[in-house]
Design an enzyme around this catalytic site. Structure first.
Site, PDB file in Angstrom:
ATOM      1  N   CYS A 143      -3.866   3.261   0.607  1.00 44.43           N
ATOM      2  CA  CYS A 143      -4.615   4.482   0.337  1.00 44.43           C
ATOM      3  C   CYS A 143      -5.806   4.606   1.285  1.00 44.43           C
ATOM      4  O   CYS A 143      -5.617   4.757   2.491  1.00 44.43           O
ATOM      5  CB  CYS A 143      -5.016   4.541  -1.141  1.00 44.43           C
ATOM      6  SG  CYS A 143      -5.537   6.199  -1.674  1.00 44.43           S
ATOM      7  N   HIS A 198       0.083   4.101  -3.745  1.00 45.91           N
ATOM      8  CA  HIS A 198      -0.338   2.861  -4.395  1.00 45.91           C
ATOM      9  C   HIS A 198       0.895   2.063  -4.816  1.00 45.91           C
ATOM     10  O   HIS A 198       1.466   2.321  -5.882  1.00 45.91           O
ATOM     11  CB  HIS A 198      -1.199   3.167  -5.624  1.00 45.91           C
ATOM     12  CG  HIS A 198      -2.551   3.687  -5.271  1.00 45.91           C
ATOM     13  ND1 HIS A 198      -3.631   2.867  -5.059  1.00 45.91           N
ATOM     14  CD2 HIS A 198      -2.999   4.950  -5.055  1.00 45.91           C
ATOM     15  CE1 HIS A 198      -4.687   3.587  -4.743  1.00 45.91           C
ATOM     16  NE2 HIS A 198      -4.333   4.864  -4.735  1.00 45.91           N
ATOM     17  N   GLU A 258       1.050  -0.831  -6.022  1.00 49.49           N
ATOM     18  CA  GLU A 258       0.773  -1.590  -7.243  1.00 49.49           C
ATOM     19  C   GLU A 258       0.960  -0.739  -8.494  1.00 49.49           C
ATOM     20  O   GLU A 258       1.003  -1.278  -9.606  1.00 49.49           O
ATOM     21  CB  GLU A 258      -0.644  -2.175  -7.199  1.00 49.49           C
ATOM     22  CG  GLU A 258      -1.780  -1.199  -7.430  1.00 49.49           C
ATOM     23  CD  GLU A 258      -2.163  -0.349  -6.234  1.00 49.49           C
ATOM     24  OE1 GLU A 258      -3.174   0.373  -6.329  1.00 49.49           O
ATOM     25  OE2 GLU A 258      -1.455  -0.396  -5.204  1.00 49.49           O
TER      26      GLU A 258
END
Length: 202
Positions: free
Chosen positions: A80, A184, A186
């Site tokens: 990001c 993202h 994650e």
């Protein structure tokens, strides 16, 4: 050892938790000595471009990162804002970026599209070229995005994948040992886990 670089901005714990679930040795650190010893690096980020660069500079992290990434060719993933910091500059502020990718970061201009900024939620990528760490990822793979700015590459060869949100924008960059993702991983479930696994094996 993967070191997640702590410069005061980013979802550090959620990234670390993903690596721990993968049983991968990783740690969060802002210690230049630990960054020096890393086999791979992750540069996360949530927030403003100028503040991020100022934090990196104030913590004395830019010299060790440049040594690791540019001279020693240590693999690094920017996530990001972390990806945006790889560029030369951002419309969000006046401070120069790291400049590792020949690119600039610009704000979404979606006038008349009916779409809101920030771009927030799930969206798919279009893979622009093959690369070893794209195993299991293909056009249509979906990831979670939250951002108001996007990267524009001056050299199309640096663009790894694009995403459409009113316009086609660069959602992944790669040059040599440098990988950047606008989304993202994650928070992106199956495909995010696949990308992180690929990064570990890279």
């Amino acid at each position: 050892m993967i070191v997640i670089v702590d410069y005061g901005m980013g979802n550090l714990r959620s990234i670390l938790n993903k690596f721990e679930r993968m049983e991968v040795e990783a740690k969060i650190s802002s210690d230049p000595a630990e960054i020096e010893r890393a086999d791979k690096l992750v540069l996360p980020g949530v927030g403003a471009f100028d503040a991020a660069m100022q934090n990196l500079r104030q913590r004395g992290l830019i010299p060790v990162l440049e040594k690791k990434v540019l001279r020693e060719k240590t693999p690094i993933m920017g996530i990001c804002l972390g990806m945006q910091l790889f560029t030369k500059h951002s419309e969000e502020g006046n401070v120069a970026g790291l400049g590792w990718i020949d690119a600039r970061t610009v704000r979404f201009r979606l006038n008349g599209s009916g779409l809101r900024v920030p771009h927030m939620g799930w969206n798919s990528i279009t893979v622009d070229r093959d690369w070893q760490a794209m195993n299991g990822l293909e056009t249509g793979s979906r990831f979670y995005f939250v951002h108001s700015y996007h990267v524009c590459c001056n050299d199309p060869a640096d663009r790894l994948a694009t995403t459409n949100y009113g316009i086609d924008f660069t959602s992944m960059v790669q040059r040599d040992n440098i990988l950047g993702v606008q989304f993202h991983p994650e928070r992106s479930h199956r495909y995010g886990a696949q990308l992180l696994e690929n990064f570990v094996r890279w």
